[in-house]
Scaffold this motif. Structure first.
Motif, PDB file in Angstrom:
ATOM      1  N   SER A  71       4.864   3.572 -13.338  1.00 46.35           N
ATOM      2  CA  SER A  71       3.813   4.393 -12.731  1.00 46.35           C
ATOM      3  C   SER A  71       3.345   5.479 -13.689  1.00 46.35           C
ATOM      4  O   SER A  71       2.158   5.814 -13.738  1.00 46.35           O
ATOM      5  N   VAL A  72       4.271   6.035 -14.475  1.00 40.92           N
ATOM      6  CA  VAL A  72       3.890   7.042 -15.461  1.00 40.92           C
ATOM      7  C   VAL A  72       3.019   6.412 -16.543  1.00 40.92           C
ATOM      8  O   VAL A  72       1.993   6.968 -16.951  1.00 40.92           O
ATOM      9  N   LEU A  73       3.418   5.244 -17.018  1.00 41.58           N
ATOM     10  CA  LEU A  73       2.621   4.552 -18.024  1.00 41.58           C
ATOM     11  C   LEU A  73       1.222   4.250 -17.496  1.00 41.58           C
ATOM     12  O   LEU A  73       0.228   4.408 -18.217  1.00 41.58           O
ATOM     13  N   PRO A 255     -10.596   5.101  -8.140  1.00 44.76           N
ATOM     14  CA  PRO A 255     -11.631   4.442  -7.342  1.00 44.76           C
ATOM     15  C   PRO A 255     -12.223   3.201  -7.998  1.00 44.76           C
ATOM     16  O   PRO A 255     -12.775   2.348  -7.302  1.00 44.76           O
ATOM     17  N   ILE A 256     -12.120   3.091  -9.310  1.00 46.18           N
ATOM     18  CA  ILE A 256     -12.673   1.912  -9.988  1.00 46.18           C
ATOM     19  C   ILE A 256     -11.655   0.784 -10.030  1.00 46.18           C
ATOM     20  O   ILE A 256     -11.985  -0.378  -9.774  1.00 46.18           O
ATOM     21  N   LEU A 257     -10.412   1.124 -10.322  1.00 45.22           N
ATOM     22  CA  LEU A 257      -9.360   0.097 -10.337  1.00 45.22           C
ATOM     23  C   LEU A 257      -8.896  -0.270  -8.939  1.00 45.22           C
ATOM     24  O   LEU A 257      -8.216  -1.277  -8.745  1.00 45.22           O
ATOM     25  N   GLY A 258      -9.231   0.553  -7.947  1.00 45.11           N
ATOM     26  CA  GLY A 258      -8.952   0.207  -6.563  1.00 45.11           C
ATOM     27  C   GLY A 258      -7.497   0.270  -6.180  1.00 45.11           C
ATOM     28  O   GLY A 258      -7.034  -0.512  -5.337  1.00 45.11           O
ATOM     29  N   ALA A 259      -6.738   1.188  -6.777  1.00 47.01           N
ATOM     30  CA  ALA A 259      -5.314   1.328  -6.467  1.00 47.01           C
ATOM     31  C   ALA A 259      -4.847   2.675  -6.988  1.00 47.01           C
ATOM     32  O   ALA A 259      -5.488   3.285  -7.864  1.00 47.01           O
ATOM     33  N   SER A 260      -3.737   3.139  -6.455  1.00 42.69           N
ATOM     34  CA  SER A 260      -3.118   4.328  -7.028  1.00 42.69           C
ATOM     35  C   SER A 260      -2.359   3.916  -8.279  1.00 42.69           C
ATOM     36  O   SER A 260      -2.084   2.730  -8.506  1.00 42.69           O
ATOM     37  N   TYR A 261      -1.975   4.889  -9.079  1.00 43.83           N
ATOM     38  CA  TYR A 261      -1.288   4.568 -10.330  1.00 43.83           C
ATOM     39  C   TYR A 261       0.125   4.054 -10.077  1.00 43.83           C
ATOM     40  O   TYR A 261       0.630   3.206 -10.840  1.00 43.83           O
ATOM     41  N   VAL A 262       0.744   4.510  -9.015  1.00 44.46           N
ATOM     42  CA  VAL A 262       2.054   3.940  -8.693  1.00 44.46           C
ATOM     43  C   VAL A 262       1.891   2.493  -8.239  1.00 44.46           C
ATOM     44  O   VAL A 262       2.725   1.635  -8.541  1.00 44.46           O
ATOM     45  N   GLN A 263       0.792   2.183  -7.553  1.00 42.41           N
ATOM     46  CA  GLN A 263       0.555   0.795  -7.163  1.00 42.41           C
ATOM     47  C   GLN A 263       0.279  -0.078  -8.389  1.00 42.41           C
ATOM     48  O   GLN A 263       0.759  -1.211  -8.479  1.00 42.41           O
ATOM     49  N   LEU A 264      -0.496   0.453  -9.338  1.00 40.16           N
ATOM     50  CA  LEU A 264      -0.734  -0.283 -10.570  1.00 40.16           C
ATOM     51  C   LEU A 264       0.574  -0.488 -11.334  1.00 40.16           C
ATOM     52  O   LEU A 264       0.808  -1.546 -11.929  1.00 40.16           O
ATOM     53  N   GLY A 265       1.423   0.531 -11.310  1.00 41.51           N
ATOM     54  CA  GLY A 265       2.711   0.402 -11.962  1.00 41.51           C
ATOM     55  C   GLY A 265       3.567  -0.673 -11.325  1.00 41.51           C
ATOM     56  O   GLY A 265       4.210  -1.477 -12.018  1.00 41.51           O
ATOM     57  N   GLU A 266       3.584  -0.698  -9.997  1.00 41.78           N
ATOM     58  CA  GLU A 266       4.386  -1.710  -9.310  1.00 41.78           C
ATOM     59  C   GLU A 266       3.801  -3.105  -9.482  1.00 41.78           C
ATOM     60  O   GLU A 266       4.525  -4.095  -9.490  1.00 41.78           O
ATOM     61  N   GLU A 267       2.473  -3.187  -9.633  1.00 40.46           N
ATOM     62  CA  GLU A 267       1.863  -4.485  -9.897  1.00 40.46           C
ATOM     63  C   GLU A 267       2.377  -5.035 -11.223  1.00 40.46           C
ATOM     64  O   GLU A 267       2.653  -6.238 -11.353  1.00 40.46           O
ATOM     65  N   SER A 268       2.525  -4.165 -12.209  1.00 43.52           N
ATOM     66  CA  SER A 268       3.069  -4.619 -13.492  1.00 43.52           C
ATOM     67  C   SER A 268       4.566  -4.909 -13.368  1.00 43.52           C
ATOM     68  O   SER A 268       5.072  -5.867 -13.953  1.00 43.52           O
ATOM     69  N   ARG A 269       5.294  -4.116 -12.587  1.00 44.88           N
ATOM     70  CA  ARG A 269       6.731  -4.344 -12.428  1.00 44.88           C
ATOM     71  C   ARG A 269       7.018  -5.668 -11.733  1.00 44.88           C
ATOM     72  O   ARG A 269       8.106  -6.243 -11.892  1.00 44.88           O
ATOM     73  N   TYR A 281       4.065   0.290  -2.329  1.00 47.56           N
ATOM     74  CA  TYR A 281       3.924   1.717  -2.052  1.00 47.56           C
ATOM     75  C   TYR A 281       2.584   1.934  -1.379  1.00 47.56           C
ATOM     76  O   TYR A 281       1.538   1.493  -1.878  1.00 47.56           O
ATOM     77  N   ALA A 282       2.611   2.604  -0.249  1.00 52.05           N
ATOM     78  CA  ALA A 282       1.376   2.908   0.460  1.00 52.05           C
ATOM     79  C   ALA A 282       0.588   3.966  -0.303  1.00 52.05           C
ATOM     80  O   ALA A 282       1.125   4.732  -1.112  1.00 52.05           O
ATOM     81  N   GLU A 283      -0.709   4.013  -0.033  1.00 55.28           N
ATOM     82  CA  GLU A 283      -1.544   5.026  -0.635  1.00 55.28           C
ATOM     83  C   GLU A 283      -1.094   6.415  -0.156  1.00 55.28           C
ATOM     84  O   GLU A 283      -0.607   6.569   0.957  1.00 55.28           O
ATOM     85  N   GLY A 284      -1.245   7.406  -1.005  1.00 52.39           N
ATOM     86  CA  GLY A 284      -0.870   8.761  -0.633  1.00 52.39           C
ATOM     87  C   GLY A 284      -0.200   9.481  -1.774  1.00 52.39           C
ATOM     88  O   GLY A 284       0.179   8.868  -2.786  1.00 52.39           O
ATOM     89  N   PRO A 285      -0.018  10.782  -1.649  1.00 51.86           N
ATOM     90  CA  PRO A 285       0.547  11.579  -2.751  1.00 51.86           C
ATOM     91  C   PRO A 285       1.957  11.141  -3.115  1.00 51.86           C
ATOM     92  O   PRO A 285       2.784  10.875  -2.252  1.00 51.86           O
ATOM     93  N   SER A 286       2.215  11.048  -4.399  1.00 51.88           N
ATOM     94  CA  SER A 286       3.560  10.820  -4.918  1.00 51.88           C
ATOM     95  C   SER A 286       3.583  11.322  -6.358  1.00 51.88           C
ATOM     96  O   SER A 286       2.554  11.338  -7.038  1.00 51.88           O
ATOM     97  N   TYR A 287       4.760  11.732  -6.786  1.00 49.81           N
ATOM     98  CA  TYR A 287       4.870  12.398  -8.071  1.00 49.81           C
ATOM     99  C   TYR A 287       6.109  11.919  -8.812  1.00 49.81           C
ATOM    100  O   TYR A 287       7.113  11.553  -8.205  1.00 49.81           O
TER     101      TYR A 287
END
Length: 855
Positions: A71-73, A255-269, A281-287
């Motif tokens: 998710s950080v990456l 908004p362009i990639l259509g996902a949060s960064y943690v979701q993009l991270g999990e997609e790669s994982r 991971y549901a949409e919403g704040p996470s750090y």
């Protein structure tokens, strides 16, 4: 990577679409296909533009594939636009496999490919310390300390390789994935130790001076962050109390990639299927909260970004120089970048901004060389960053003008001396004129290319394709395919837009793999000679022809002195490439054979020659790859008593090969399918064995558990190999009495393969019948003794042995047995499956006792 961007993009879009169906419904599927195609091009352009935001580089260090902080990456790459690097120590050869039976180097190949795909999913550069199979920096199994790990890897070697990569890539910010704290895998801790040491060593010109002599420069990392306290909504909880200096908002929605960064991270994982990775991971704040461990620049106690205090844009670079002309030119580069973002998604306007930017960045690099000089550290550093911007602009320009590129081979599996046709195409899908298009190839040294269709300086109009072809001949001394070192075959496409030249490269859709003329796979791969029942045994050799057309060969064994084979050789004829033939040899050892290890090689001579095997590794998520090794059968001779007529049923969980190894010592093993478990007659089996973690992968096993308990109660012998707590294991009901596998694994395993074993019940039948298990049976073990050792069990269980890593309290739960009704239930966390695979005699003898019913 090994597959074309087009194929990979299509696969990821399928994955992404499925995720959207789950989270947002099926609205996207209903869109017209042309709208989806336009969306693909628009998103691809955005992904190509975002790296232009930043001049920074971020490196994440870890030990194994799947250690990366995904998710950080994703956040740093997509939200901040920084160049991101995932650096791993090894290939994960010592891990477990949730999808197949590949282990050791074969598992390393699987996990390497998974990490390649995961990294490319988010545009992350991938680096390894491990360079080749057999490298000392490898995953030798679980370690409890960094000291043990670095002793195995070679501390100086590991540090030198890490420093080299840091000097090559010059990251501003580095973040180890884990802390150097008790409870972490020793490999994780070792990488954190090395990262901290490299912070100083990479900047020291006296450290590894041979690198400086080669042309690398010292490089001072500006910041090192460590994972900090978990915090509210944190994705990664390290359970530490380090002060938090910065929070990375990975829950932000793109908004362009259509996902949060943690979701993009999990997609790669999710590509790490062999390790059961990827979560929703549901949409919403996470750090992700980070602690600043080291800094070579002034910093604030609380930061808004990991790049605070650093130049972050080309405009920031302009502030570092005093020359007015250079300052103006750098600002001109920044203006072009800003214009490209403002113009998005209008392709023609984006292309105009990018060509302006390419002109400006090239002029800026010339001015840096003139005004500052590349010998000066500031000049070198600015030029290094601008060079990356130039490459990124060229890649973005190709996306802006909708230039679609593809490199294909007529044959992806080739042999030495063979010829394959490579076809490179450039398709113009946009309205912006693309001119002066030239297509060429970059090949490994010694490969010969003869052009049959040339493209040099042509103009491409909308919806037109330029096609170049070459007949490529592989040298007769070419190295065989190495999955850690793919051949450097690329297509090179030069073109001009608005009078500005650019160049991009394209990789083949698949690996072009040089393979032996004929591959010799043996069955079995390992062999056992039971000195209790000495005699001949058979080895089947499966020969696969990789040469084009017809071929003949003679297959023969290469035997130890005094051994014989019948027949001594076999001639095989192949009608076509890819055809498979088999040869069977009866091997007879000498009557005076002593216990020990022996080696039988195989070779093919004649029209198709080889002394190698090819293991094809193929999964949907990683494609097809290969391992080329010597065709050798490892033979172990030792005495082992197996009761005559023993009938064993095996519930295969898909993660071990125990049945085939038990058959080597004469055991009749039958695989139990779903119907047999559900309503078959289990009483016909003397013993039933459950494969490692079988409850996880076999829902039918969970459903039939009560039938297994009935089988034991009625006199059956059930052997259960280790499970993790999360493997659908119920501590109260999975076994006949309470039994809880230990967690976390760090605290419930014995990693020293030579750990002393204390026998608690020396007269117990499991240790005395039909084989008397002695100290020699615990010798020669590989990787580790036991994993997920039970942390608790009912008093009905009797522990038979105890063992411990140095300095730790002994574990007594590695081999437990309980009487249940008329039968016997055995649970073992010993890694017997791995020892069988490695031909460890004592593991065979112990397993023979486990599957022998009580007298």
């Amino acid at each position: 990577m090994v597959r074309s961007k087009v194929r990979k993009t299509a696969q990821r879009l399928v994955s992404f679409a499925l995720a959207l169906v789950v989270s947002l419904g099926a609205a996207l599927i209903a869109q017209p296909l042309e709208a989806q195609a336009a969306e693909r091009a628009t998103v691809a352009l955005w992904k190509a533009l975002t790296p232009l935001k930043s001049v920074n580089t971020f490196m994440n260090t870890g030990a194994h594939p799947d250690d990366e902080r995904s998710s950080v990456l994703a956040y740093v790459r997509h939200a901040l636009g920084a160049h991101t690097i995932s650096l791993n120590a090894n290939r994960g050869e010592g891990g477990q496999n949730a999808i197949g039976t590949e282990y050791v180097h074969a598992l390393g190949v699987v996990r390497t490919r998974e990490l390649q795909e995961a990294s490319e999913a988010n545009g992350v550069e991938l680096r390894f310390l491990t360079r080749e199979m057999g490298d000392p920096i490898w995953d030798f199994g679980f370690s409890k300390s960094p000291e043990e790990t670095l002793e195995q890897w070679g501390h100086e070697l590991s540090l030198e390789r890490l420093v080299r990569i840091i000097r090559e890539t010059r990251p501003d910010v580095v973040m180890p994935s884990f802390l150097d704290s008790y409870g972490q895998h020793g490999h994780h801790r070792a990488m954190t130790v090395l990262t901290m040491e490299a912070y100083d060593a990479a900047a020291d010109p006296n450290a590894f001076p041979e690198q400086i002599a080669e042309g690398l420069r010292p490089w001072q990392i500006k910041k090192v962050y460590l994972p900090a306290e978990s915090g509210s909504g944190s994705v990664y909880a390290d359970n530490t109390s380090l002060p938090v200096n910065v929070s990375v908002p990975v829950g932000e929605y793109d908004p362009i990639l259509g996902a949060s960064y943690v979701q993009l991270g999990e997609e790669s994982r999710a590509y790490h299927k062999s390790q059961d990775m990827g979560a929703f991971y549901a949409e919403g704040p996470s750090y992700v909260t980070l602690h600043l461990a080291k800094a070579s620049i002034p910093v604030n106690e609380q930061e808004s970004s990991i790049f605070d205090g650093l130049p972050q844009t080309v405009a920031d670079l302009a502030k570092l120089v005093s020359d007015a002309a250079l300052k103006a030119k750098l600002n001109e580069v920044q203006a072009a970048i800003d214009a490209a973002f403002e113009a998005y998604p209008k392709n023609a306007e984006v292309a105009k901004a990018l060509t302006d930017g390419l002109t400006a960045v090239r002029e800026a690099r010339a001015l840096v060389a003139e005004k500052i000089g590349l010998e000066d550290e500031l000049g070198y550093d600015i030029d290094f960053r601008l060079a990356r911007k130039e490459r990124q602009m060229e890649e973005a320009l190709a996306k802006a003008v909708l230039l679609v590129t593809r490199l294909q081979a007529s044959e992806y599996e080739v042999t030495r001396g063979a010829t394959t046709t490579l076809t490179l195409t450039a398709f113009q899908g946009g309205q912006v004129p693309v001119e002066d298009v030239s297509l060429s190839l970059s090949l490994p040294r010694g490969w010969k290319a003869t052009a049959t269709a040339v493209v040099n300086g042509v103009d491409l109009a909308y919806n037109k394709t330029a096609t170049a072809k070459w007949d490529v001949t592989i040298p007769t001394n070419a190295e065989y395919f190495d999955p850690y070192h793919p051949h450097e075959i690329t297509g090179v496409i030069r073109f001009s837009v608005n009078g500005v030249s650019a160049v991009v490269t394209v990789e083949p859709q698949e690996y072009v793999a040089v393979l032996p003329d004929v591959a010799l796979r043996t069955d079995p791969e390992n062999a056992v000679i039971n000195l209790d029942q000495p005699g001949s045994f058979t080895i089947n050799v499966v020969a696969t022809n990789y040469k084009a057309g017809q071929a003949t060969t003679v297959v023969m064994p290469v035997l130890p002195e005094g051994w014989t084979a019948q027949p001594s050789m076999q001639r095989l004829s192949f009608a076509r490439k890819g055809e498979v033939k088999s040869a069977t040899f009866t091997i007879t050892p000498p009557s005076s054979l002593q216990a020990g290890g022996y080696e039988i090689g195989f070779r093919a001579v004649g029209g198709a020659s080889s002394d190698s095997s090819v293991q094809v590794i193929e999964y949907d998520h990683i494609g097809r790859t290969y391992m080329v090794e010597k065709a050798v059968v490892d033979v172990q001779a030792f005495p082992v008593v197996v009761p005559e007529g023993l009938r064993v049923g095996y519930v295969d969980g898909g993660s071990d090969s125990v049945p085939q190894y038990l058959r080597l010592i004469g055991v009749n093993v039958e695989l139990l399918d779903e119907s047999t478990l559900a309503y078959g007659d289990l009483s016909v089996y003397d013993t039933i064995v459950l494969g490692i973690r079988a409850y996880r992968t076999r829902p039918d096993l969970v459903a039939a558990n009560s039938r297994l308990m009935e089988y034991v109660r009625n006199g059956g012998n059930l052997v259960v190999q280790y499970h993790q707590p999360g493997d659908n294991w119920n501590a109260s009901t999975s076994a006949p009495y309470y039994l809880q596998p230990g967690s976390p694994s760090f605290n419930w395993r014995v990693t020293d393969e030579n750990a002393e074993v204390t026998v608690l019940q020396p007269e117990h039948p499991l240790l005395t019948y039909p084989n008397v298990i002695g100290p020699e049976d615990w010798e020669g073990w590989v990787k580790e003794r036991a994993v997920y050792i039970p942390s608790g069990w009912a008093s009905e269980f009797t522990p038979l042995i105890s063992m411990a890593d140095p300095g730790e309290e002994p574990f007594e739960g590695t081999l437990l047995v309980a009487n249940y009704g008329e039968g016997r239930y055995i649970y073992t966390s010993l890694v017997l499956y791995y020892q069988l695979e490695q031909n460890v005699p004592g593991a065979y003898r112990l397993f023979a006792n486990l599957i022998t019913p009580a007298r």
